[in-house]
Design a protein around this motif. Structure first.
Motif, short mmCIF file in Angstrom:
data_model
loop_
_atom_site.label_atom_id
_atom_site.label_comp_id
_atom_site.label_asym_id
_atom_site.label_seq_id
_atom_site.Cartn_x
_atom_site.Cartn_y
_atom_site.Cartn_z
N SER A 17 0.58 -1.61 0.17
CA SER A 17 -0.11 -0.10 -0.01
C SER A 17 0.82 1.23 0.00
CB SER A 17 -1.42 0.21 1.94
OG SER A 17 -0.31 0.12 1.91
N GLY A 18 2.51 0.67 0.53
CA GLY A 18 2.98 2.32 0.12
C GLY A 18 3.48 2.44 1.66
N GLU A 19 3.03 2.30 2.27
CA GLU A 19 2.96 2.65 4.25
C GLU A 19 4.26 2.55 4.83
OE1 GLU A 19 -0.41 2.17 6.68
OE2 GLU A 19 -0.77 0.26 5.15
N LEU A 56 15.79 8.04 3.70
CA LEU A 56 14.37 7.37 3.75
C LEU A 56 13.23 8.79 4.12
CD1 LEU A 56 15.28 4.97 6.96
CD2 LEU A 56 14.93 4.83 4.79
N PRO A 57 11.52 8.27 3.27
CA PRO A 57 10.83 8.78 2.59
C PRO A 57 10.17 9.14 4.37
CG PRO A 57 10.18 6.90 2.14
CD PRO A 57 11.91 7.23 2.51
N THR A 58 9.92 10.92 4.85
CA THR A 58 8.92 10.98 5.91
C THR A 58 8.02 10.88 6.48
OG1 THR A 58 9.00 13.29 5.25
CG2 THR A 58 11.19 13.24 6.14
N ASP A 59 7.08 10.38 5.32
CA ASP A 59 6.01 9.52 5.88
C ASP A 59 5.63 8.75 5.38
OD1 ASP A 59 6.43 9.49 2.90
OD2 ASP A 59 4.69 10.65 2.11
N ARG A 60 6.81 7.68 5.88
CA ARG A 60 6.25 5.75 5.91
C ARG A 60 6.84 5.59 6.96
NH1 ARG A 60 7.55 4.53 -0.22
NH2 ARG A 60 6.64 6.01 -1.70
N LYS A 61 6.28 4.21 7.45
CA LYS A 61 7.04 4.06 8.64
C LYS A 61 8.53 2.83 8.27
CE LYS A 61 2.65 2.45 9.24
NZ LYS A 61 1.54 1.54 9.77
N ILE A 62 9.39 3.04 8.30
CA ILE A 62 10.35 1.84 8.51
C ILE A 62 10.08 0.25 8.80
CG2 ILE A 62 12.55 2.61 8.95
CD1 ILE A 62 12.21 5.33 8.85
N PRO A 84 14.77 8.86 11.59
CA PRO A 84 15.23 10.27 11.35
C PRO A 84 14.62 11.62 11.90
CG PRO A 84 16.17 9.28 9.73
CD PRO A 84 15.24 8.49 10.00
N GLU A 85 13.53 10.87 10.96
CA GLU A 85 12.36 12.25 11.15
C GLU A 85 11.01 11.93 11.52
OE1 GLU A 85 13.66 14.73 9.39
OE2 GLU A 85 14.99 14.08 8.73
N GLY A 86 11.50 10.98 12.51
CA GLY A 86 10.11 10.85 13.77
C GLY A 86 9.57 9.95 12.91
N GLN A 87 9.40 8.98 11.55
CA GLN A 87 9.22 7.78 11.25
C GLN A 87 9.06 6.98 12.03
OE1 GLN A 87 12.29 9.22 10.05
NE2 GLN A 87 12.09 8.68 7.42
N PRO A 88 7.87 5.87 12.20
CA PRO A 88 7.57 5.10 13.24
C PRO A 88 9.06 3.68 12.71
CG PRO A 88 5.90 4.98 12.26
CD PRO A 88 6.98 6.54 11.87
N LEU A 89 9.65 2.68 13.52
CA LEU A 89 10.74 1.69 13.12
C LEU A 89 9.72 0.76 13.86
CD1 LEU A 89 13.42 1.99 12.08
CD2 LEU A 89 14.13 1.67 14.39
N PHE A 90 9.89 -0.55 12.84
CA PHE A 90 9.32 -1.76 13.11
C PHE A 90 10.34 -2.82 12.95
CE2 PHE A 90 6.03 0.95 12.40
CZ PHE A 90 4.73 0.63 13.96
N ASN A 91 10.46 -3.78 13.71
CA ASN A 91 11.74 -5.30 13.41
C ASN A 91 10.56 -6.50 12.61
OD1 ASN A 91 13.47 -6.96 12.90
ND2 ASN A 91 13.22 -7.87 15.29
N LEU A 92 11.25 -6.24 11.16
CA LEU A 92 9.96 -7.22 10.94
C LEU A 92 10.65 -9.19 11.56
CD1 LEU A 92 8.56 -8.62 8.30
CD2 LEU A 92 10.51 -9.06 7.12
N THR A 93 10.06 -8.94 12.27
CA THR A 93 9.40 -11.09 12.97
C THR A 93 10.05 -11.76 12.54
OG1 THR A 93 7.75 -9.50 14.42
CG2 THR A 93 8.23 -12.05 14.36
#
Length: 111
Positions: A17-19, A56-62, A84-93
């Motif tokens: 979805s491009g999120e 990294l895009p500022t408007d997407r989750k990382i 770096p721009e406040g994007q939420p960061l997730f570890n891929l389980t």
């Protein structure tokens, strides 16, 4: 520190979805052998410079990924809960192994 995680199924939805954007922290030889389409390579062995070099895009989750989730967890713990721009960061389980086991597509071999 607690690291946010995301399942391979949810990650696939976010990417489609491009999120979200996907950062692969495995080494270049691993990335060349098998990778998830669209993943950006930033090897753990080259941190923190590899991370700092990412645009990294500022408007997407990382989403950060590796083979099974261990190295990407280290990177997430180092970077913190946001990029770096406040994007939420997730570890891929489960990393690319869980992605492949779930029947999601990977690219194998060189381009």
């Amino acid at each position: 520190m607690t690291v946010a995680t995301v399942s391979v199924e949810e990650a696939a939805d976010w990417l489609q979805s491009g999120e979200a954007v996907l950062v692969d922290v495995r080494e270049p030889d691993e990335f060349a052998a098998a990778r998830i389409d669209g993943a950006i390579l930033a090897p753990l062995s080259q941190m923190p410079a590899a991370w700092e070099a990412l645009d990294l895009p500022t408007d997407r989750k990382i989403i950060v990924m590796c083979l099974r989730g261990g190295r990407s967890h280290q990177v997430c713990a180092f970077v913190g809960p946001v990029g770096p721009e406040g994007q939420p960061l997730f570890n891929l389980t489960g990393g690319i192994q869980a992605w492949h086991a779930a029947g999601l597509p990977i690219i194998e071999g060189a381009d």
